[in-house]
Design a protein around this motif. Structure first.
Motif, mmCIF file in Angstrom:
data_model
loop_
_atom_site.group_PDB
_atom_site.id
_atom_site.type_symbol
_atom_site.label_atom_id
_atom_site.label_comp_id
_atom_site.label_asym_id
_atom_site.label_seq_id
_atom_site.Cartn_x
_atom_site.Cartn_y
_atom_site.Cartn_z
ATOM 1 N N GLY A 92 -7.508 -57.087 54.310
ATOM 2 C CA GLY A 92 -8.476 -56.084 54.744
ATOM 3 C C GLY A 92 -8.475 -54.799 53.949
ATOM 4 N N ARG A 93 -7.846 -54.790 52.776
ATOM 5 C CA ARG A 93 -7.826 -53.587 51.934
ATOM 6 C C ARG A 93 -9.057 -53.600 51.031
ATOM 7 N NH1 ARG A 93 -2.167 -55.171 51.666
ATOM 8 N NH2 ARG A 93 -2.619 -56.182 49.685
ATOM 9 N N THR A 94 -10.189 -53.263 51.617
ATOM 10 C CA THR A 94 -11.451 -53.252 50.883
ATOM 11 C C THR A 94 -12.202 -51.961 51.174
ATOM 12 O OG1 THR A 94 -12.661 -54.328 52.679
ATOM 13 C CG2 THR A 94 -11.646 -55.775 51.037
ATOM 14 N N VAL B 237 -1.222 -64.224 27.254
ATOM 15 C CA VAL B 237 -0.762 -63.041 27.985
ATOM 16 C C VAL B 237 -1.927 -62.397 28.731
ATOM 17 C CG1 VAL B 237 0.160 -60.693 27.718
ATOM 18 C CG2 VAL B 237 1.237 -62.607 26.508
ATOM 19 N N ALA B 238 -3.077 -62.282 28.064
ATOM 20 C CA ALA B 238 -4.252 -61.680 28.709
ATOM 21 C C ALA B 238 -4.697 -62.508 29.917
ATOM 22 C CB ALA B 238 -5.397 -61.545 27.706
ATOM 23 N N ARG B 239 -4.683 -63.824 29.781
ATOM 24 C CA ARG B 239 -5.050 -64.684 30.915
ATOM 25 C C ARG B 239 -4.079 -64.504 32.070
ATOM 26 N NH1 ARG B 239 -7.204 -70.568 29.060
ATOM 27 N NH2 ARG B 239 -8.659 -69.819 27.494
ATOM 28 N N ARG B 240 -2.796 -64.451 31.757
ATOM 29 C CA ARG B 240 -1.791 -64.267 32.805
ATOM 30 C C ARG B 240 -2.017 -62.955 33.537
ATOM 31 N NH1 ARG B 240 3.923 -63.015 30.942
ATOM 32 N NH2 ARG B 240 2.949 -60.999 31.042
ATOM 33 N N GLU B 241 -2.305 -61.896 32.789
ATOM 34 C CA GLU B 241 -2.559 -60.590 33.402
ATOM 35 C C GLU B 241 -3.824 -60.627 34.261
ATOM 36 O OE1 GLU B 241 -2.569 -57.989 30.025
ATOM 37 O OE2 GLU B 241 -0.382 -57.934 29.906
ATOM 38 N N LEU B 242 -4.863 -61.306 33.776
ATOM 39 C CA LEU B 242 -6.099 -61.437 34.555
ATOM 40 C C LEU B 242 -5.842 -62.197 35.854
ATOM 41 C CD1 LEU B 242 -9.154 -61.180 34.964
ATOM 42 C CD2 LEU B 242 -9.412 -63.260 33.574
ATOM 43 N N TYR B 243 -5.124 -63.303 35.764
ATOM 44 C CA TYR B 243 -4.820 -64.079 36.971
ATOM 45 C C TYR B 243 -4.009 -63.258 37.964
ATOM 46 C CZ TYR B 243 -6.462 -68.236 34.470
ATOM 47 O OH TYR B 243 -7.203 -69.154 33.783
ATOM 48 N N GLN B 244 -3.100 -62.444 37.466
ATOM 49 C CA GLN B 244 -2.305 -61.581 38.342
ATOM 50 C C GLN B 244 -3.211 -60.588 39.069
ATOM 51 O OE1 GLN B 244 0.922 -61.685 39.199
ATOM 52 N NE2 GLN B 244 0.588 -59.975 40.585
ATOM 53 N N GLY C 155 -6.225 -58.930 43.937
ATOM 54 C CA GLY C 155 -7.501 -58.672 44.591
ATOM 55 C C GLY C 155 -7.720 -59.581 45.787
ATOM 56 N N LEU C 156 -7.400 -60.851 45.637
ATOM 57 C CA LEU C 156 -7.546 -61.786 46.757
ATOM 58 C C LEU C 156 -6.607 -61.426 47.902
ATOM 59 C CD1 LEU C 156 -7.899 -65.138 44.778
ATOM 60 C CD2 LEU C 156 -9.687 -63.932 46.073
ATOM 61 N N GLU C 157 -5.405 -60.969 47.562
ATOM 62 C CA GLU C 157 -4.465 -60.525 48.591
ATOM 63 C C GLU C 157 -5.008 -59.294 49.306
ATOM 64 O OE1 GLU C 157 -0.021 -58.628 48.838
ATOM 65 O OE2 GLU C 157 -0.344 -60.237 47.377
#
Length: 97
Positions: free
Chosen positions: A74-76, A55-62, A67-69
Protein backbone atom coordinates in the motif's frame (compact mmCIF):
# COMPACT_ATOMS: atom_id res chain seq x y z
CA UNK A 1 23.54 -6.12 -26.71
CA UNK A 2 21.24 -9.08 -26.41
CA UNK A 3 23.10 -12.24 -25.60
CA UNK A 4 21.91 -15.61 -26.85
CA UNK A 5 20.67 -17.91 -24.14
CA UNK A 6 23.04 -20.75 -25.10
CA UNK A 7 26.68 -19.96 -24.37
CA UNK A 8 29.54 -21.85 -25.88
CA UNK A 9 31.07 -24.38 -23.48
CA UNK A 10 34.78 -25.12 -23.54
CA UNK A 11 37.32 -26.65 -21.17
CA UNK A 12 39.52 -24.23 -19.24
CA UNK A 13 42.57 -25.71 -20.96
CA UNK A 14 41.24 -24.30 -24.26
CA UNK A 15 41.55 -20.79 -22.85
CA UNK A 16 45.26 -21.21 -22.31
CA UNK A 17 45.80 -22.66 -25.78
CA UNK A 18 43.33 -20.53 -27.76
CA UNK A 19 42.81 -17.25 -25.90
CA UNK A 20 42.78 -15.16 -29.09
CA UNK A 21 40.22 -17.39 -30.79
CA UNK A 22 37.98 -17.48 -27.72
CA UNK A 23 38.08 -13.74 -27.04
CA UNK A 24 37.46 -13.02 -30.74
CA UNK A 25 34.43 -15.33 -30.57
CA UNK A 26 33.07 -13.50 -27.51
CA UNK A 27 33.59 -10.14 -29.23
CA UNK A 28 32.12 -11.03 -32.62
CA UNK A 29 29.29 -13.37 -31.59
CA UNK A 30 28.38 -11.51 -28.38
CA UNK A 31 27.92 -14.88 -26.70
CA UNK A 32 29.51 -15.79 -23.37
CA UNK A 33 31.85 -18.76 -23.14
CA UNK A 34 31.48 -21.09 -20.16
CA UNK A 35 34.81 -22.53 -19.13
CA UNK A 36 34.74 -25.92 -17.45
CA UNK A 37 37.12 -27.51 -15.01
CA UNK A 38 36.92 -31.27 -14.51
CA UNK A 39 33.77 -31.30 -16.65
CA UNK A 40 31.85 -28.75 -14.58
CA UNK A 41 31.14 -25.10 -15.28
CA UNK A 42 33.64 -22.96 -13.40
CA UNK A 43 33.97 -19.55 -15.11
CA UNK A 44 32.15 -17.42 -17.65
CA UNK A 45 33.97 -15.21 -20.12
CA UNK A 46 31.94 -12.37 -21.57
CA UNK A 47 32.52 -8.91 -22.94
CA UNK A 48 32.46 -5.85 -20.71
CA UNK A 49 29.38 -4.72 -22.64
CA UNK A 50 27.67 -8.03 -21.87
CA UNK A 51 28.63 -7.73 -18.22
CA UNK A 52 27.24 -4.19 -18.02
CA UNK A 53 23.98 -5.38 -19.57
CA UNK A 54 23.66 -8.15 -17.00
CA UNK A 55 24.31 -5.73 -14.14
CA UNK A 56 21.80 -3.22 -15.54
CA UNK A 57 19.15 -5.94 -15.86
CA UNK A 58 19.78 -7.09 -12.31
CA UNK A 59 19.40 -3.53 -11.04
CA UNK A 60 16.19 -3.07 -13.05
CA UNK A 61 14.72 -6.30 -11.69
CA UNK A 62 15.61 -5.20 -8.16
CA UNK A 63 13.81 -1.88 -8.69
CA UNK A 64 10.79 -3.67 -10.14
CA UNK A 65 10.71 -6.03 -7.13
CA UNK A 66 10.85 -3.04 -4.77
CA UNK A 67 8.02 -1.36 -6.67
CA UNK A 68 5.85 -4.47 -6.55
CA UNK A 69 6.54 -4.78 -2.83
CA UNK A 70 5.53 -1.13 -2.35
CA UNK A 71 2.27 -1.77 -4.22
CA UNK A 72 1.57 -4.92 -2.21
CA UNK A 73 2.11 -3.00 1.03
CA UNK A 74 0.00 0.00 0.00
CA UNK A 75 2.95 2.40 -0.35
CA UNK A 76 1.56 4.27 -3.34
CA UNK A 77 0.47 7.78 -4.25
CA UNK A 78 -1.62 9.22 -7.04
CA UNK A 79 -0.01 10.02 -10.37
CA UNK A 80 -0.32 13.81 -10.05
CA UNK A 81 1.41 13.85 -6.67
CA UNK A 82 4.16 11.57 -7.94
CA UNK A 83 4.79 13.79 -10.98
CA UNK A 84 4.95 16.92 -8.80
CA UNK A 85 7.50 15.21 -6.57
CA UNK A 86 9.58 14.17 -9.58
CA UNK A 87 9.47 17.69 -11.10
CA UNK A 88 10.48 19.23 -7.78
CA UNK A 89 13.35 16.75 -7.51
CA UNK A 90 14.56 17.64 -10.99
CA UNK A 91 14.25 21.39 -10.31
CA UNK A 92 16.20 21.04 -7.04
CA UNK A 93 18.87 18.77 -8.54
CA UNK A 94 17.84 15.72 -6.47
CA UNK A 95 16.69 13.78 -9.54
CA UNK A 96 18.40 13.69 -12.92
CA UNK A 97 16.20 14.15 -15.97
Amino acid sequence: MVMQSFPQIRPLSDLRANIGEITDFVDTEQVPVVLTKHGRGKYVLLSVEGYRELVARRELYQLLDEGLEDIANGRTQDFGAAMREIREGIANGRVQS
